[in-house]
Design an enzyme around this catalytic site. Structure first.
Site, PDB file in Angstrom:
ATOM      1  N   HIS A 144       1.888   4.067  -2.999  1.00  0.00           N
ATOM      2  CA  HIS A 144       1.827   5.698  -2.936  1.00  0.00           C
ATOM      3  C   HIS A 144       3.207   6.484  -3.502  1.00  0.00           C
ATOM      4  O   HIS A 144       3.248   7.202  -4.083  1.00  0.00           O
ATOM      5  CB  HIS A 144       1.545   6.097  -1.549  1.00  0.00           C
ATOM      6  CG  HIS A 144       0.158   5.862  -0.835  1.00  0.00           C
ATOM      7  ND1 HIS A 144      -0.786   6.407  -1.565  1.00  0.00           N
ATOM      8  CD2 HIS A 144      -0.426   5.458   0.098  1.00  0.00           C
ATOM      9  CE1 HIS A 144      -1.969   6.162  -1.027  1.00  0.00           C
ATOM     10  NE2 HIS A 144      -1.672   5.531   0.293  1.00  0.00           N
TER      11      HIS A 144
ATOM     12  N   HIS B  15       0.909  -1.143   0.031  1.00  0.00           N
ATOM     13  CA  HIS B  15      -0.079  -0.077  -0.039  1.00  0.00           C
ATOM     14  C   HIS B  15       0.835   1.171  -0.097  1.00  0.00           C
ATOM     15  O   HIS B  15       0.701   2.189  -0.960  1.00  0.00           O
ATOM     16  CB  HIS B  15      -1.018   0.034   1.236  1.00  0.00           C
ATOM     17  CG  HIS B  15      -1.700   1.126   1.342  1.00  0.00           C
ATOM     18  ND1 HIS B  15      -3.204   1.008   1.036  1.00  0.00           N
ATOM     19  CD2 HIS B  15      -1.513   2.519   1.849  1.00  0.00           C
ATOM     20  CE1 HIS B  15      -3.493   2.275   1.189  1.00  0.00           C
ATOM     21  NE2 HIS B  15      -2.742   3.161   1.806  1.00  0.00           N
ATOM     22  N   GLU B  16       1.917   1.233   0.946  1.00  0.00           N
ATOM     23  CA  GLU B  16       2.696   2.583   1.123  1.00  0.00           C
ATOM     24  C   GLU B  16       3.516   2.553   0.011  1.00  0.00           C
ATOM     25  O   GLU B  16       3.948   3.759  -0.832  1.00  0.00           O
ATOM     26  CB  GLU B  16       3.404   2.488   2.437  1.00  0.00           C
ATOM     27  CG  GLU B  16       2.473   2.706   3.441  1.00  0.00           C
ATOM     28  CD  GLU B  16       1.677   3.759   3.604  1.00  0.00           C
ATOM     29  OE1 GLU B  16       1.934   4.849   2.946  1.00  0.00           O
ATOM     30  OE2 GLU B  16       0.378   3.753   4.182  1.00  0.00           O
TER      31      GLU B  16
END
Length: 203
Positions: free
Chosen positions: A31, A27-28
């Site tokens: 980003h 997820h990170e």
């Protein structure tokens, strides 16, 4: 409480913890990678364009995961001025999109891999955890990706949300809201999980 599984079911604890670490890391990374590709060097300067979990996990957020069953990773630093309005939107959406993609892949593997209790358990947790992360982060409240997506779509609202996030009490208010609204949030998550199962033909 996730931590209690250490004594009651250590294997289940390891599976869930590994699935959480994988999901939060991707997820990170999503980003950071998206911001980097769109021209913002900030995540790379902070060493966040990596799949190394150590770079993404937050000590307090990880502790919350173990104690309360929910938590958070370290937010990826970005500079919206390098990204513009639509770049910021795509960076914000990249994390939840990555979790939905992982959930879909896990669902497809569940459907087509040879049946095995261990495989079913692992992939079911991966699917469920990633649906939870995707839906949870898309809630349009401050500190979550959903608020930044809304902020990019409606800049005036985005400025107000950013001002709220800067307040020292914002984290507590958001946590209280999530606690109070956990029933409706849970219903939405179960609906999305059913949709993913339907998409991959497991329903």
């Amino acid at each position: 409480m996730l931590l209690s599984l250490l004594t009651t079911n250590p294997l289940q604890f390891v599976i869930i913890a590994a699935a959480l670490v994988l999901s939060l890391t991707v997820h990170e990374f999503a980003h950071a990678y998206t911001a980097d590709r769109l021209g913002d060097p900030t995540p790379r300067r902070f060493g966040r364009v990596t799949l190394n979990p150590v770079k993404h996990l937050d000590p307090f957020g990880t502790l919350l995961l173990l104690i309360a069953g929910f938590g958070f990773a370290r937010p990826v630093p970005i500079n919206p001025r390098n990204l513009g309005r639509w770049g910021t939107l795509w960076v914000s959406a990249a994390g939840p999109i990555s979790n939905l993609l992982i959930a879909l892949v896990a669902g497809l593997l569940l459907r087509f891999l040879p049946p095995s209790q261990f495989t079913f358990t692992v992939l079911s947790y991966v699917l469920s955890i990633n649906v939870v992360l995707a839906v949870f982060n898309l809630i349009p409240i401050p500190l979550l990706d959903g608020s930044r997506i809304i902020g990019a779509l409606v800049p005036s609202l985005g400025r107000s949300l950013a001002q709220f996030e800067a307040q020292p009490f914002s984290f507590v208010i958001v946590m209280l809201f999530i606690f109070i609204a956990q029933g409706p949030i849970g219903n939405i998550i179960r609906t999305v999980q059913a949709w993913v199962f339907g998409v991959v033909g497991l329903r």
